[in-house]
Design an enzyme around this catalytic site. Structure first.
Site, PDB file in Angstrom:
ATOM      1  N   SER A   1      -8.994  -5.969  -6.083  1.00  0.00           N
ATOM      2  CA  SER A   1      -8.356  -5.406  -4.896  1.00  0.00           C
ATOM      3  C   SER A   1      -9.300  -4.601  -4.011  1.00  0.00           C
ATOM      4  O   SER A   1      -8.876  -4.042  -3.000  1.00  0.00           O
ATOM      5  CB  SER A   1      -7.199  -4.507  -5.328  1.00  0.00           C
ATOM      6  OG  SER A   1      -7.650  -3.563  -6.274  1.00  0.00           O
TER       7      SER A   1
ATOM      8  N   THR B   1      -5.788  -0.212  -3.624  1.00  0.00           N
ATOM      9  CA  THR B   1      -6.910   0.406  -2.926  1.00  0.00           C
ATOM     10  C   THR B   1      -7.496   1.534  -3.762  1.00  0.00           C
ATOM     11  O   THR B   1      -6.763   2.185  -4.501  1.00  0.00           O
ATOM     12  CB  THR B   1      -6.362   1.021  -1.616  1.00  0.00           C
ATOM     13  OG1 THR B   1      -5.850  -0.035  -0.824  1.00  0.00           O
ATOM     14  CG2 THR B   1      -7.390   1.811  -0.856  1.00  0.00           C
TER      15      THR B   1
ATOM     16  N   THR C   1     -10.783  -1.049   0.428  1.00  0.00           N
ATOM     17  CA  THR C   1      -9.881  -2.064  -0.124  1.00  0.00           C
ATOM     18  C   THR C   1     -10.225  -3.459   0.390  1.00  0.00           C
ATOM     19  O   THR C   1     -10.866  -3.591   1.435  1.00  0.00           O
ATOM     20  CB  THR C   1      -8.430  -1.731   0.293  1.00  0.00           C
ATOM     21  OG1 THR C   1      -7.519  -2.539  -0.428  1.00  0.00           O
ATOM     22  CG2 THR C   1      -8.183  -1.951   1.764  1.00  0.00           C
TER      23      THR C   1
ATOM     24  N   ARG D   1      -5.555  -9.620   9.285  1.00  0.00           N
ATOM     25  CA  ARG D   1      -4.705  -8.466   9.006  1.00  0.00           C
ATOM     26  C   ARG D   1      -5.550  -7.260   8.574  1.00  0.00           C
ATOM     27  O   ARG D   1      -6.451  -7.373   7.754  1.00  0.00           O
ATOM     28  CB  ARG D   1      -3.706  -8.818   7.905  1.00  0.00           C
ATOM     29  CG  ARG D   1      -2.731  -7.690   7.550  1.00  0.00           C
ATOM     30  CD  ARG D   1      -3.164  -6.916   6.327  1.00  0.00           C
ATOM     31  NE  ARG D   1      -2.177  -5.928   5.895  1.00  0.00           N
ATOM     32  CZ  ARG D   1      -2.410  -5.035   4.934  1.00  0.00           C
ATOM     33  NH1 ARG D   1      -3.569  -5.025   4.304  1.00  0.00           N
ATOM     34  NH2 ARG D   1      -1.485  -4.169   4.602  1.00  0.00           N
TER      35      ARG D   1
ATOM     36  N   THR E   1      -2.122   4.601  -0.844  1.00  0.00           N
ATOM     37  CA  THR E   1      -2.228   3.256  -1.384  1.00  0.00           C
ATOM     38  C   THR E   1      -0.831   2.629  -1.317  1.00  0.00           C
ATOM     39  O   THR E   1       0.163   3.327  -1.210  1.00  0.00           O
ATOM     40  CB  THR E   1      -2.770   3.282  -2.835  1.00  0.00           C
ATOM     41  OG1 THR E   1      -2.891   1.934  -3.305  1.00  0.00           O
ATOM     42  CG2 THR E   1      -1.864   4.044  -3.777  1.00  0.00           C
ATOM     43  N   GLY E   2      -0.797   1.310  -1.362  1.00  0.00           N
ATOM     44  CA  GLY E   2       0.488   0.629  -1.254  1.00  0.00           C
ATOM     45  C   GLY E   2       0.583  -0.174   0.026  1.00  0.00           C
ATOM     46  O   GLY E   2      -0.446  -0.533   0.597  1.00  0.00           O
TER      47      GLY E   2
HETATM   48  N1  ASP Z   1      -2.993  -0.059   1.323  1.00  0.00           N
HETATM   49  C1  ASP Z   1      -3.654  -1.311   1.102  1.00  0.00           C
HETATM   50  C2  ASP Z   1      -3.378  -2.231   2.252  1.00  0.00           C
HETATM   51  O1  ASP Z   1      -2.265  -2.233   2.760  1.00  0.00           O
HETATM   52  C3  ASP Z   1      -3.299  -1.995  -0.161  1.00  0.00           C
HETATM   53  C4  ASP Z   1      -3.100  -1.169  -1.405  1.00  0.00           C
HETATM   54  O2  ASP Z   1      -3.380   0.007  -1.442  1.00  0.00           O
HETATM   55  O3  ASP Z   1      -2.616  -1.676  -2.416  1.00  0.00           O
HETATM   56  O4  ASP Z   1      -4.246  -2.992   2.595  1.00  0.00           O
END
Ligand code: ASP
Length: 330
Positions: free
Chosen positions: A87, A189, A207, A217, A240-241
């Site tokens: 990731s 991330t 990330t 994107r 994160t997320g």
């Molecule tokens: N925040 C990151 C994104 O949207 C992904 C993640 O943290 O899992 O690219």
């Protein structure tokens, strides 16, 4: 959802098992009491289990009285260069066209910041982000321009798509089901926040973004105020997320503002999570986690769903901490 929670549980345990019992413990809730200014010591916290190894590199710098900025850069580079981390950086899962595209940003105690987005073929985007911060009058470079800049600065060109990631992408292509669900794609991330021996704060966030995302994107991670924000007078936060949800709510920036107004890092993270939840009617699979550190060295974390954790390193502690959460099931 379930799959990923299981993965997180397992990986947290595996990570903890790799450390000596005395040096490591898994605990809840991820807060610690305030300390007097005089007793401020270096500290580094970072998102997810990969933060354990990243913190080690950061800690080597902090413990030798190095700058928080150097520490966070060195720390997240470990994850970026780890081919097993799917990731972040090298080994990251590609977008739906099979391209690994990277997002990163860095911020120091003087509100200086740099970012790169949609960057390809460079292993350590965080160091390119730092160069944008230090060697240009700009904050963010993207895509071809960011790559050109990185190559001019001497960063080596590298194919970031590992065999493992390519195989996973080809498997995904069979159905090409465009449902980039963060929890199902096991997508995490690394965001890192640190205080150095001088009491200065810095943060980094990097990330490969959502797996099988649309080509082009960009998520929250390279966006100052969304994926990361640092204000030396107050503290720092990272996210994160699901990046789109974090951008919509200026997640990290609002946490720092809430801390400025007197909230603890833990309370501010919770409030930001509640804000995200309030602004989204469909919470299914919407995982968001925040991590924050104030200038006194207090820290906290909170997520929508159970499963978010963070790595902590101080002079007395090295642990993986489970964050508090709002919901158990998607
Ligand atoms: N925040 C990151 C994104 O949207 C992904 C993640 O943290 O899992 O690219």
């Amino acid at each position: 959802m379930t799959k990923r929670r299981d993965f997180l549980k397992l990986s947290a345990l595996a990570g903890a098992a790799a450390l000596t019992p005395s040096a490591c413990k898994i605990e809840t809730p991820g807060e610690r009491p305030a300390k007097s200014k005089k007793s401020i010591k270096p500290i580094v916290i970072s998102t997810w289990q990969h933060g354990m190894a990243a913190n080690k590199a950061a800690w080597d710098i902090l413990v030798n009285k190095g700058a928080a900025l150097d520490a966070v850069e060195a720390g997240v580079r470990v994850t970026e260069s780890d081919p097993l981390s799917t990731s972040v950086g090298f080994g990251g899962l590609p977008d739906r066209d099979g391209k690994v595209t990277l997002d990163a940003c860095i911020m120091d105690h003087k509100n200086q910041c740099g970012a790169v987005a949609f960057l390809q073929d460079i292993e350590n985007p965080i160091s390119v982000a730092r160069k944008v911060m230090e060697d240009t009058p700009h904050v963010m470079l993207v895509g071809e321009g960011a790559l050109q800049f990185a190559l001019e600065k001497g960063f080596p060109h590298k194919n970031l798509l590992t065999d493992k990631a390519e195989k996973a992408w080809k498997e995904w292509l069979k159905k090409s089901n465009y449902q980039p669900v963060i929890n199902r794609e096991n997508h995490d991330t690394i965001g890192m926040l640190a205080i150095d021996a001088n009491g200065n704060l810095a943060g980094a966030c990097t990330t490969s973004g959502m797996a099988y995302k649309l080509h082009g994107r960009v998520g929250d991670s390279p966006i100052i105020g969304a994926g990361l924000f640092v204000d030396n007078e107050v503290g720092a936060a990272c996210a994160t997320g699901v990046g789109e949800a974090v951008i919509r709510t200026a997640g990290s920036a609002i946490i720092v503002e809430m801390m400025r107004n007197g909230m603890s890092p833990a309370a501010a993270c919770k409030e930001a999570v509640l804000r995200v939840m309030k602004k989204h009617s469909d919470l299914k699979n919407l995982q968001v986690g925040f991590l924050a550190l104030n200038r006194n060295g207090e820290y906290g974390a909170y997520s929508i769903y159970k499963g978010f954790n963070f790595a902590l390193r101080t002079d007395t502690e090295e642990s993986l901490v489970n964050a508090k959460f709002e919901l158990t099931n998607a």
